[in-house]
Design a protein around this motif. Structure first.
Motif, short mmCIF file in Angstrom:
data_model
loop_
_atom_site.label_atom_id
_atom_site.label_comp_id
_atom_site.label_asym_id
_atom_site.label_seq_id
_atom_site.Cartn_x
_atom_site.Cartn_y
_atom_site.Cartn_z
N ARG A 1 13.42 -16.09 31.40
CA ARG A 1 13.96 -17.02 32.41
C ARG A 1 13.77 -16.46 33.81
N SER A 2 13.87 -15.13 33.95
CA SER A 2 13.74 -14.53 35.28
C SER A 2 12.31 -14.68 35.83
N LEU A 3 11.36 -14.93 34.97
CA LEU A 3 9.96 -15.06 35.39
C LEU A 3 9.54 -16.51 35.62
N THR A 4 10.41 -17.45 35.33
CA THR A 4 10.04 -18.86 35.41
C THR A 4 11.12 -19.67 36.12
N GLN B 1 5.33 -21.73 28.55
CA GLN B 1 5.93 -21.58 27.22
C GLN B 1 5.10 -20.63 26.35
N LEU B 2 3.82 -20.49 26.68
CA LEU B 2 2.95 -19.54 25.99
C LEU B 2 3.09 -18.14 26.57
N VAL B 3 2.81 -17.98 27.87
CA VAL B 3 2.75 -16.64 28.45
C VAL B 3 4.10 -15.96 28.54
N ALA B 4 5.18 -16.71 28.50
CA ALA B 4 6.52 -16.10 28.51
C ALA B 4 6.73 -15.22 27.29
N GLN B 5 5.93 -15.42 26.27
CA GLN B 5 6.06 -14.62 25.05
C GLN B 5 5.54 -13.19 25.23
N HIS B 6 4.91 -12.93 26.34
CA HIS B 6 4.43 -11.57 26.68
C HIS B 6 4.82 -11.33 28.15
N PRO B 7 6.06 -10.90 28.39
CA PRO B 7 6.55 -10.80 29.77
C PRO B 7 5.68 -9.95 30.71
N GLU B 8 5.14 -8.84 30.24
CA GLU B 8 4.32 -8.02 31.14
C GLU B 8 3.03 -8.75 31.53
N ALA B 9 2.39 -9.39 30.58
CA ALA B 9 1.19 -10.19 30.90
C ALA B 9 1.57 -11.33 31.83
N HIS B 10 2.74 -11.92 31.60
CA HIS B 10 3.20 -13.01 32.45
C HIS B 10 3.38 -12.52 33.89
N ARG B 11 3.97 -11.34 34.06
CA ARG B 11 4.16 -10.79 35.41
C ARG B 11 2.82 -10.65 36.13
#
Length: 186
Positions: free
Chosen positions: A26-29, A40-50
């Motif tokens: 949630r903190s990333l979106t 909804q996909l990339v949130a599953q890998h927080p570091e990649a999402h960052r």
């Protein structure tokens, strides 16, 4: 080589529902992003999402490239990569940036379509060259340099790389059009 006409009918992996995001996710979106299948996909890998978020922020909010040029580039990439997800996310922003419905139809034809001015043809040829050869042909480069500084040329290539990554994620993982967004046929 894969069949370019193959498009997935559903995502290859389960996507997070908006209410399934944990505190870190949630903190990333934003609330709105939690309803977009890419997040909804990339949130599953927080570091990649960052990391994706960092390049996306630069490509969308910190670049000197004109918004209209960026949206024209994104739509051409979406069409060439057959990423209906990316098209659907940027059709309305492209219209908001000054492109017309006729322009959106012409993007699918490319730079040789009637109705483009010389600059739009240059922008389209830039993406065509990058997609086909990872190169900007010298005459196109020279035309770009009449308006873009060296910094902007670097930004253009970073921008292209970011959206190539996003369209690849969307295609490989089978992300389609989000509800309420226009597809290629709209």
């Amino acid at each position: 080589m894969s069949d370019a006409s193959e498009r997935l009918a559903a995502p290859r992996v389960p996507l997070l529902a908006p209410d399934e995001f944990n505190e870190e996710q949630r903190s990333l979106t934003t609330d709105e992003q939690r309803h977009v299948n890419l997040f909804q996909l990339v949130a599953q890998h927080p570091e990649a999402h960052r990391r994706l978020k960092a390049t996306g922020s630069f490509a969308n909010f910190e670049t000197q490239l004109p918004v209209r040029d960026r949206e024209l580039m994104i739509l051409r990439m979406a069409w060439l990569y057959q990423s209906e997800f990316e098209w659907s996310q940027h059709a309305q922003p492209a219209l908001d940036a000054g492109l017309t419905d006729d322009d959106l139809a012409r993007v699918k034809v490319g730079s040789e379509a009637d109705g483009w001015d010389d600059w739009d043809r240059t922008v389209l040829r830039t993406i065509d060259g990058l997609v086909s050869d990872c190169m900007i042909p010298t005459p196109v480069w020279d035309a770009l340099c009449e308006r873009y500084s060296t910094e902007m040329m670097l930004e253009l290539v970073i921008f292209f790389g970011h959206y190539t990554l996003v369209t690849t994620l969307a295609n490989v993982f089978g992300l389609g059009v989000n509800p309420g967004k226009p597809g290629f046929d709209a």
